[in-house]
Scaffold this motif. Structure first.
Motif, PDB file in Angstrom:
ATOM      1  N   LEU A 110     -14.979   1.150  13.221  1.00  0.00           N
ATOM      2  CA  LEU A 110     -13.840   1.086  12.302  1.00  0.00           C
ATOM      3  C   LEU A 110     -12.926   2.296  12.408  1.00  0.00           C
ATOM      4  O   LEU A 110     -11.737   2.211  12.134  1.00  0.00           O
ATOM      5  CB  LEU A 110     -14.331   0.964  10.854  1.00  0.00           C
ATOM      6  N   GLY A 111     -13.503   3.447  12.740  1.00  0.00           N
ATOM      7  CA  GLY A 111     -12.706   4.675  12.761  1.00  0.00           C
ATOM      8  C   GLY A 111     -12.644   5.343  11.402  1.00  0.00           C
ATOM      9  O   GLY A 111     -11.721   6.098  11.110  1.00  0.00           O
ATOM     10  N   GLY A 112     -13.645   5.063  10.560  1.00  0.00           N
ATOM     11  CA  GLY A 112     -13.714   5.662   9.224  1.00  0.00           C
ATOM     12  C   GLY A 112     -14.108   4.628   8.190  1.00  0.00           C
ATOM     13  O   GLY A 112     -14.523   3.515   8.528  1.00  0.00           O
ATOM     14  N   VAL A 113     -13.979   5.005   6.922  1.00  0.00           N
ATOM     15  CA  VAL A 113     -14.247   4.090   5.814  1.00  0.00           C
ATOM     16  C   VAL A 113     -13.091   4.196   4.821  1.00  0.00           C
ATOM     17  O   VAL A 113     -12.342   5.167   4.821  1.00  0.00           O
ATOM     18  CB  VAL A 113     -15.583   4.406   5.093  1.00  0.00           C
ATOM     19  N   LEU A 114     -12.959   3.185   3.990  1.00  0.00           N
ATOM     20  CA  LEU A 114     -11.925   3.211   2.957  1.00  0.00           C
ATOM     21  C   LEU A 114     -12.185   4.361   2.000  1.00  0.00           C
ATOM     22  O   LEU A 114     -13.312   4.539   1.525  1.00  0.00           O
ATOM     23  CB  LEU A 114     -11.914   1.887   2.184  1.00  0.00           C
ATOM     24  N   SER A 115     -11.182   5.153   1.750  1.00  0.00           N
ATOM     25  CA  SER A 115     -11.336   6.296   0.858  1.00  0.00           C
ATOM     26  C   SER A 115      -9.999   6.603   0.185  1.00  0.00           C
ATOM     27  O   SER A 115      -9.199   7.382   0.706  1.00  0.00           O
ATOM     28  CB  SER A 115     -11.833   7.519   1.635  1.00  0.00           C
ATOM     29  N   PRO A 116      -9.749   5.976  -0.967  1.00  0.00           N
ATOM     30  CA  PRO A 116      -8.471   6.193  -1.658  1.00  0.00           C
ATOM     31  C   PRO A 116      -8.199   7.670  -1.958  1.00  0.00           C
ATOM     32  O   PRO A 116      -7.055   8.114  -1.863  1.00  0.00           O
ATOM     33  CB  PRO A 116      -8.643   5.398  -2.965  1.00  0.00           C
ATOM     34  N   ASP A 118      -8.948  10.191  -0.174  1.00  0.00           N
ATOM     35  CA  ASP A 118      -8.509  10.862   1.053  1.00  0.00           C
ATOM     36  C   ASP A 118      -7.294  10.179   1.676  1.00  0.00           C
ATOM     37  O   ASP A 118      -6.880  10.530   2.783  1.00  0.00           O
ATOM     38  CB  ASP A 118      -9.659  10.900   2.073  1.00  0.00           C
ATOM     39  N   GLY A 119      -6.779   9.170   0.998  1.00  0.00           N
ATOM     40  CA  GLY A 119      -5.605   8.466   1.512  1.00  0.00           C
ATOM     41  C   GLY A 119      -5.897   7.534   2.667  1.00  0.00           C
ATOM     42  O   GLY A 119      -5.003   7.214   3.453  1.00  0.00           O
ATOM     43  N   VAL A 120      -7.152   7.082   2.800  1.00  0.00           N
ATOM     44  CA  VAL A 120      -7.518   6.164   3.877  1.00  0.00           C
ATOM     45  C   VAL A 120      -7.545   4.742   3.326  1.00  0.00           C
ATOM     46  O   VAL A 120      -8.396   4.396   2.493  1.00  0.00           O
ATOM     47  CB  VAL A 120      -8.895   6.511   4.488  1.00  0.00           C
ATOM     48  N   GLY A 121      -6.597   3.920   3.770  1.00  0.00           N
ATOM     49  CA  GLY A 121      -6.514   2.535   3.325  1.00  0.00           C
ATOM     50  C   GLY A 121      -6.866   1.578   4.443  1.00  0.00           C
ATOM     51  O   GLY A 121      -7.163   1.995   5.572  1.00  0.00           O
ATOM     52  N   PRO A 122      -6.844   0.278   4.170  1.00  0.00           N
ATOM     53  CA  PRO A 122      -7.197  -0.733   5.183  1.00  0.00           C
ATOM     54  C   PRO A 122      -6.384  -0.619   6.467  1.00  0.00           C
ATOM     55  O   PRO A 122      -6.894  -0.866   7.561  1.00  0.00           O
ATOM     56  CB  PRO A 122      -6.917  -2.061   4.469  1.00  0.00           C
TER      57      PRO A 122
END
Length: 201
Positions: A110-116, A118-122
């Protein structure tokens, strides 16, 4: 402010080593000193290997693994079960599962996980390719091998919703993975137990 104890080249080596995970300034100085003492036996071959790797390592366009070929060795391995797809957050988790040796499947990084927080969205994850692979490659089971963190579980539920109409069986790791645990830090026995006891999402 501490004074430099060596020339700028050595100080730069120490600073670069200190950027590696798990190494602080003191550990970096010890590693640098060890490399310097073993210049011929260790430092020269390491520099050569790193230079060669830098020029050859690529990211697999199909699964996101890193290798010296694209598609990667795992994607082109005909002996693997092409109907089982293991979803991991990063390449370190893929390598951890491969070390455990309990799966003969293909992977999707995936290259990471969802983390609002940290600003990581779908849109920041490799989710579009995942959905396409599940539909196009006739995947029968998707194993969500994500860490037992809040972000990992949030990502697992999000993927489950994305793939709900795909017809694939969605499972996740079960016992053996502690809450808050990261796959890359778990031993092979724990990973093996978690794979064998995976549960339906």
């Amino acid at each position: 402010m501490p004074r430099a104890v060596a020339g700028p080249e050595i100080e730069r080596l120490i600073q670069l080593i200190a950027r590696l995970p798990g190494l602080g300034p003191r550990s970096a100085r010890r590693v640098a000193l060890h490399l310097i003492k073993k210049r011929e036996a260790l430092m020269a071959p390491l520099a050569s290997a790193m230079s060669e790797a830098l020029g050859k390592i690529v990211e697999c366009r199909r699964c996101g693994n890193v290798d010296v070929c694209d598609p990667c060795t795992i994607c082109t391995d005909a002996s693997r079960d092409g109907r089982v797809l293991v979803v991991v957050s990063d390449v370190g988790d893929l390598w951890a599962l491969e070390r455990a040796g309990v799966l003969n499947a293909r992977y999707h990084v995936l290259g990471g996980v969802l983390s609002p927080l940290d600003g990581v969205g779908p849109e920041d994850l490799n989710l579009g390719k995942l959905v396409a692979r599940v539909h196009d490659e006739g995947i029968g089971e998707v194993i969500l091998a994500l860490g037992a963190t809040v972000d990992g579980q949030t990502t697992a539920h999000y993927i489950t919703d994305l793939l709900r109409d795909s017809g694939a069986r969605i499972t996740r790791l079960a016992q053996g993975v502690p809450v808050g645990g990261e796959l890359d830090y778990l031993d092979e026995g724990t990973l093996s137990a978690a794979i064998r006891a995976r549960t339906q999402m």
